[in-house]
Design an enzyme around this catalytic site. Structure first.
Site, mmCIF file in Angstrom:
data_model
loop_
_atom_site.group_PDB
_atom_site.id
_atom_site.type_symbol
_atom_site.label_atom_id
_atom_site.label_comp_id
_atom_site.label_asym_id
_atom_site.label_seq_id
_atom_site.Cartn_x
_atom_site.Cartn_y
_atom_site.Cartn_z
ATOM 1 N NE ARG A 1 29.030 -8.461 4.337
ATOM 2 C CZ ARG A 1 29.379 -6.296 4.217
ATOM 3 N NH1 ARG A 1 30.486 -6.354 3.330
ATOM 4 N NH2 ARG A 1 28.643 -5.802 5.933
ATOM 5 N NE ARG B 1 23.735 -4.908 7.721
ATOM 6 C CZ ARG B 1 23.886 -3.707 7.487
ATOM 7 N NH1 ARG B 1 23.049 -2.104 7.543
ATOM 8 N NH2 ARG B 1 25.049 -2.821 6.918
ATOM 9 N NE ARG C 1 25.058 3.716 7.614
ATOM 10 C CZ ARG C 1 25.798 2.546 7.458
ATOM 11 N NH1 ARG C 1 27.316 2.582 8.137
ATOM 12 N NH2 ARG C 1 25.325 1.263 7.201
ATOM 13 C CE LYS D 1 32.696 -2.559 6.953
ATOM 14 N NZ LYS D 1 32.335 -2.758 7.316
ATOM 15 N NE ARG E 1 22.860 0.908 3.869
ATOM 16 C CZ ARG E 1 24.191 0.081 3.524
ATOM 17 N NH1 ARG E 1 25.186 1.398 3.780
ATOM 18 N NH2 ARG E 1 24.564 -0.571 4.219
HETATM 19 P P1 AMP Z 1 27.474 -3.014 3.684
HETATM 20 O O1 AMP Z 1 26.739 -1.873 2.602
HETATM 21 O O2 AMP Z 1 28.963 -2.865 3.016
HETATM 22 O O3 AMP Z 1 26.938 -3.156 4.846
HETATM 23 O O4 AMP Z 1 26.572 -4.477 2.233
HETATM 24 C C1 AMP Z 1 25.390 -3.988 1.954
HETATM 25 C C2 AMP Z 1 25.165 -5.528 1.653
HETATM 26 O O5 AMP Z 1 24.848 -5.718 0.781
HETATM 27 C C3 AMP Z 1 25.423 -6.371 3.196
HETATM 28 O O6 AMP Z 1 24.639 -6.585 4.184
HETATM 29 C C4 AMP Z 1 25.440 -6.937 2.196
HETATM 30 O O7 AMP Z 1 23.816 -7.854 1.727
HETATM 31 C C5 AMP Z 1 25.598 -6.928 0.816
HETATM 32 N N1 AMP Z 1 26.883 -7.069 0.529
HETATM 33 C C6 AMP Z 1 27.885 -5.869 0.685
HETATM 34 N N2 AMP Z 1 29.536 -6.835 0.731
HETATM 35 C C7 AMP Z 1 29.060 -7.930 0.207
HETATM 36 C C8 AMP Z 1 30.442 -9.146 0.718
HETATM 37 N N3 AMP Z 1 31.256 -9.331 -0.089
HETATM 38 N N4 AMP Z 1 29.434 -10.115 0.779
HETATM 39 C C9 AMP Z 1 28.364 -10.829 0.769
HETATM 40 N N5 AMP Z 1 27.576 -9.643 0.633
HETATM 41 C C10 AMP Z 1 28.124 -8.427 0.534
#
Ligand code: AMP
Length: 224
Positions: A88, A171, A127, A13, A160
């Site tokens: 989400r 996740r 990654r 994404k 990360r």
């Molecule tokens: P991402 O980079 O989008 O995978 O986000 C990394 C982490 O940020 C996720 O595993 C969540 O802990 C938090 N996070 C990001 N976006 C959201 C969201 N819309 N709702 C809840 N947690 C989020």
């Protein structure tokens, strides 16, 4: 143009959002990036979010909805945006729908990047992100892991905390339970375009643009 990029963690994404943001000249809004910035600047939000993110859990709907409300109401989003990582949960999707109605936005499209779990685990464990420029690479594609091919920074790659295998599995489980239902929510609204997220980066971008043209019935103007 207003787009939501949707798919499991690691499906690409962020990569596609960056490409589309530059081709369509609309800002890329990544809730994960917003939270990571808050964590590295140790703001109250960052301090609250850090542990939750490292464990692979979701930050509360209330916090996330607040962030998105503030961002979408800002002038930088007035001519369009690409959302990456939001909504989400169904609660977030319902709040987003209300906010869009408030802002009189009707023409939003939802791009679903599809992929299988094993391929995702493989992608995410390989990654690496560059500390200096933020670009993301796969160890499989890097000839030299000591220099970032995008910015030239040396020894800048890191993994990360939430890309470690056991956190990834968690996740993905949370994605299936809380996030996958969001797809049906937008399917019911007939707003979804689905693309195979396992194609090459260039092919995925091409497919997205083709599918968006089909869905809107209009040619999409892209910058080189
Ligand atoms: P991402 O980079 O989008 O995978 O986000 C990394 C982490 O940020 C996720 O595993 C969540 O802990 C938090 N996070 C990001 N976006 C959201 C969201 N819309 N709702 C809840 N947690 C989020």
């Amino acid at each position: 143009m207003r787009l939501i990029l949707f798919g499991s963690p690691g499906v690409g994404k962020g990569t596609q959002a960056k490409i589309l943001s530059s081709k369509l000249k609309i800002p890329h809004i990544s809730t994960g990036d917003i939270l990571r910035e808050a964590v590295s600047s140790k703001t109250p939000l960052g301090i609250q979010a850090q542990e939750i993110m490292n464990s692979g859990e979701l930050v509360s709907d209330k916090i996330m909805i607040g962030i998105i409300r503030e961002t979408l109401m800002s002038t930088k989003c007035k001519n369009g945006f690409i959302l990456d990582g939001f909504p989400r949960t169904i609660k977030q999707a319902e709040s987003l729908d209300k906010l869009l109605a408030e802002l009189n936005i009707v023409n939003i499209l939802f791009i679903h990047l599809a992929a299988e779990e094993d391929e995702i685990v493989n992608r995410l464990t390989n990654r690496r992100a560059c500390k200096n420029c933020g670009n993301i690479f796969s160890l499989n594609d890097l000839k030299d892991t000591s220099v970032c091919p995008a910015c030239g920074a040396e020894n800048s790659f890191y993994q990360r905390d939430d890309d470690k295998e056991e956190v990834i599995r968690k996740r993905l489980k949370i994605y299936e339970q809380s996030t996958a239902p969001v797809l049906d929510h937008y399917k019911k609204q007939n707003k979804v375009v689905s693309v195979n997220g396992l194609l090459s980066i260039e092919e995925v971008t091409k497919e997205i643009l083709t599918e968006l043209e089909k869905k809107t019935g209009n040619p999409i103007k892209v910058s080189a």
